[in-house]
Design a protein around this motif. Structure first.
Motif, short mmCIF file in Angstrom:
data_model
loop_
_atom_site.label_atom_id
_atom_site.label_comp_id
_atom_site.label_asym_id
_atom_site.label_seq_id
_atom_site.Cartn_x
_atom_site.Cartn_y
_atom_site.Cartn_z
N LEU A 58 0.83 -1.20 0.00
CA LEU A 58 0.00 0.00 0.00
C LEU A 58 0.87 1.25 0.00
CD1 LEU A 58 -2.80 1.29 0.14
CD2 LEU A 58 -2.62 1.17 2.62
N GLY A 59 1.92 1.26 0.79
CA GLY A 59 2.85 2.39 0.81
C GLY A 59 3.54 2.57 -0.53
N LEU A 60 3.92 1.46 -1.15
CA LEU A 60 4.55 1.51 -2.47
C LEU A 60 3.60 2.11 -3.50
CD1 LEU A 60 7.02 0.37 -4.28
CD2 LEU A 60 5.37 -1.40 -4.84
N ALA A 61 2.37 1.63 -3.50
CA ALA A 61 1.38 2.13 -4.46
C ALA A 61 1.05 3.59 -4.20
CB ALA A 61 0.11 1.27 -4.39
N ALA A 62 0.95 3.98 -2.95
CA ALA A 62 0.62 5.36 -2.62
C ALA A 62 1.75 6.31 -3.04
CB ALA A 62 0.34 5.50 -1.13
N GLY A 63 2.98 5.95 -2.74
CA GLY A 63 4.11 6.80 -3.12
C GLY A 63 4.27 6.92 -4.62
N ALA A 64 4.22 5.79 -5.32
CA ALA A 64 4.37 5.82 -6.77
C ALA A 64 3.17 6.50 -7.43
CB ALA A 64 4.52 4.39 -7.30
N GLY A 65 1.99 6.24 -6.92
CA GLY A 65 0.79 6.86 -7.48
C GLY A 65 0.79 8.36 -7.31
N TYR A 66 1.24 8.83 -6.15
CA TYR A 66 1.30 10.27 -5.91
C TYR A 66 2.26 10.94 -6.90
CZ TYR A 66 2.55 14.72 -3.84
OH TYR A 66 2.80 16.06 -3.65
N LYS A 67 3.45 10.38 -7.04
CA LYS A 67 4.44 11.00 -7.92
C LYS A 67 4.01 10.91 -9.38
CE LYS A 67 8.11 13.31 -8.62
NZ LYS A 67 8.19 14.69 -8.17
N PHE A 68 3.39 9.80 -9.77
CA PHE A 68 2.89 9.68 -11.14
C PHE A 68 1.83 10.74 -11.41
CE2 PHE A 68 0.03 7.89 -14.37
CZ PHE A 68 0.94 7.71 -15.40
N TYR A 69 0.93 10.92 -10.46
CA TYR A 69 -0.10 11.95 -10.61
C TYR A 69 0.53 13.34 -10.73
CZ TYR A 69 -3.96 15.07 -9.62
OH TYR A 69 -4.86 16.11 -9.70
N LYS A 70 1.53 13.63 -9.90
CA LYS A 70 2.17 14.94 -9.95
C LYS A 70 2.99 15.12 -11.22
CE LYS A 70 1.74 17.71 -7.33
NZ LYS A 70 0.72 18.76 -7.35
N ARG A 71 3.45 14.05 -11.85
CA ARG A 71 4.14 14.17 -13.14
C ARG A 71 3.15 14.47 -14.25
NH1 ARG A 71 9.49 14.79 -13.62
NH2 ARG A 71 9.39 13.78 -15.63
N VAL A 72 1.96 13.89 -14.18
CA VAL A 72 0.95 14.13 -15.21
C VAL A 72 0.28 15.49 -14.99
CG1 VAL A 72 -1.20 13.28 -16.23
CG2 VAL A 72 0.59 11.66 -15.59
N ARG A 73 -0.03 15.82 -13.74
CA ARG A 73 -0.66 17.09 -13.38
C ARG A 73 0.23 17.83 -12.39
NH1 ARG A 73 -3.01 16.61 -17.20
NH2 ARG A 73 -5.18 16.24 -17.55
N PRO A 74 1.24 18.57 -12.87
CA PRO A 74 2.18 19.21 -11.95
C PRO A 74 1.60 20.35 -11.12
CG PRO A 74 2.72 19.75 -14.22
CD PRO A 74 1.59 18.77 -14.25
N ASP A 75 0.51 20.95 -11.53
CA ASP A 75 -0.03 22.09 -10.78
C ASP A 75 -1.09 21.67 -9.80
OD1 ASP A 75 1.62 23.80 -12.13
OD2 ASP A 75 0.18 24.09 -13.75
#
Length: 75
Positions: A58-75
């Protein structure tokens, strides 16, 4: 602040995320988003070791998912 190496989006999140993920899968570690997403996934997994009631996957998915989201939507 927007990441200058981040993807340039079209405004449609699903289209942008699909295109970014396809690029990451195709280029592997040469893609500019792969290393930050993996690093944040590892940090999420490490944080899950210390946090009660949070599993490592869950921690792995949350960390990777957060950064992936911020790469797609940086603002």
């Amino acid at each position: 602040m927007a990441d200058p190496t981040g993807p340039r989006g079209t405004g449609d999140f699903l289209h942008d995320a699909r295109r970014e993920l396809a690029g990451m899968l195709e280029e592997g570690l040469d893609h500019p988003s792969t290393k930050p997403v993996l690093l944040w996934g590892a940090m999420g997994a490490a944080a899950a070791v210390v946090l009660p009631f949070v599993t490592i996957p869950l921690g792995l998915a949350a960390g990777a998912g957060y950064k992936f989201y911020k790469r797609v939507r940086p603002d």
